[in-house]
Design a protein around this motif. Structure first.
Motif: not given
Length: 358
Positions: A156-162, A183-186, A188-195, A227-233
């Motif tokens: 939610a936090d990552t999506t909100e920022e994007i 964008i670089e920080k976002l 990194d957020s995906y690594i944490k989401i995956s964990q 969905a968040a990944k596509k938003a970031l793209d």
């Protein structure tokens, strides 16, 4: 610095292991504390796997220590040779994570100076196992982690920022360097989401109903991440090709802005609808008027015809933006379908709380 749950549990495990070792009159309780440190894990399931693996690793270390001392003695060269064998055996048996504790067991037993060696080895091995079981008890009883909370809140936090950056980008009202850094920080957020996703997936349920509900949630969380990944793209495309957007006709720019505004609004609503913050059937979904992908695609084709003979480079860049928006909208639509389906089976809203720091 925050006192997280894992830090607190490590302290409790050390205290418990030292207490139990002294209670059982172990001559070297410090080895129990060392073993407890190795055995602390972030999830109960991982703790269960760890205790099984560490029993095997400790047995390997203890057996090798006994064999080498009885055959070759405990000279420091012999200790080094035994350590090499223990490492190789752990690697061969795919117990790489237990190499450290196996070596602690090996060295603690091979340090004997005099007395009954077999009895000494048994006491040291038992002391180390006290530490392993102490850590397992702490993992089981104290502050079981709620990785679903952590996972949802991170998504939610990552999506909100994007979404915030997309809204600013469509209005050309942002700092380029700051967005590039974010964008670089976002990423990194995906690594944490995956964990967090892996941790939540590993958490075991003991009732069939809960297991089925969790399986559906895992599908939704995976789609939320997509969905968040596509938003970031899409955000990266808007950032990279901003100059090309500025050269588009006014109606084309306006259409892109309107499409994205409605798309990110729907994305925001879905995140809240999943946890019951808004009604299950919001008004925006009627006909999905704001997600008119055909209109956007037709505008692109119309614009492309105007430059059919010139073949300007910016057309390829605009094509990437349009394709990214369409792809993003399809991911959001699929998320909508999954959440609607989930609430049709599970009427109770998803409970999300602020998690303990891990």
């Amino acid at each position: 610095m925050k006192l997280g749950a894992r830090i607190f549990k490590t302290g409790i495990a050390i205290v418990l292991s030292l207490y139990l070792a002294q209670l059982l009159h172990s001559p070297s309780p410090v080895f129990a504390a060392i073993a407890a440190i190795f055995a602390i894990q972030p999830t109960i399931y991982r703790s269960y796997l760890t205790i099984i693996e560490q029993i095997q690793g400790n047995i390997i270390g203890a057996i090798m220590a006994v064999i080498f001392v009885l055959v070759l003695g405990n000279h420091y060269i012999v200790v080094g040779l035994a350590a090499i064998i223990v490492i190789l055996l752990n690697l061969k048996l795919k117990l790489e994570k237990n190499i450290g504790l196996s070596l602690v067991t090996l060295i603690s037993i091979m340090e004997i100076q005099s007395g009954s060696f077999i009895q000494f080895a048994g006491i040291r091995f038992s002391t180390i196992m006290i530490g392993v079981f102490s850590a397992f008890i702490v993992n089981l009883v104290f502050m079981p982690p709620k990785y679903e909370n952590k996972l949802y809140l991170k998504i939610a936090d990552t999506t909100e920022e994007i979404i915030r950056w997309i809204r600013l980008s469509t209005r050309h009202d942002f700092d380029h360097q700051l967005l590039k850094t974010d964008i670089e920080k976002l990423k990194d957020s995906y690594i944490k989401i995956s964990q967090f996703y892996l941790m939540y997936k590993e958490e075991r349920s003991y009732f069939k109903r809960i297991t089925l509900e969790k399986s559906r949630k895992l599908v939704i969380y995976r789609q939320m991440t997509s969905a968040a990944k596509k938003a970031l793209d899409t955000l990266k495309k808007l950032h990279r090709f901003e100059n090309d957007l500025l050269h588009l006709p006014e109606n084309f720019q306006q259409s892109i802005q309107e499409q994205l505004d409605c798309l990110i609004y729907q994305h925001e609503q879905l995140m809240l609808r999943f946890i019951g913050k808004i009604p299950t059937h919001p008004t925006y979904s009627e006909g999905n008027v704001c997600l008119n992908k055909k209109e956007l695609f037709d505008l692109f084709l119309s614009h492309q015809k105007e430059y059919a003979e010139e073949d300007p480079p910016h057309m390829y860049h605009i094509m990437q933006i349009v394709a990214s928006i369409i792809d993003y909208s399809e991911q959001v639509e699929h998320l909508d379908t999954l959440i609607t389906s989930f609430h049709s089976y599970h009427e109770n809203e998803v409970s999300i709380e602020e998690p303990h720091n891990e």
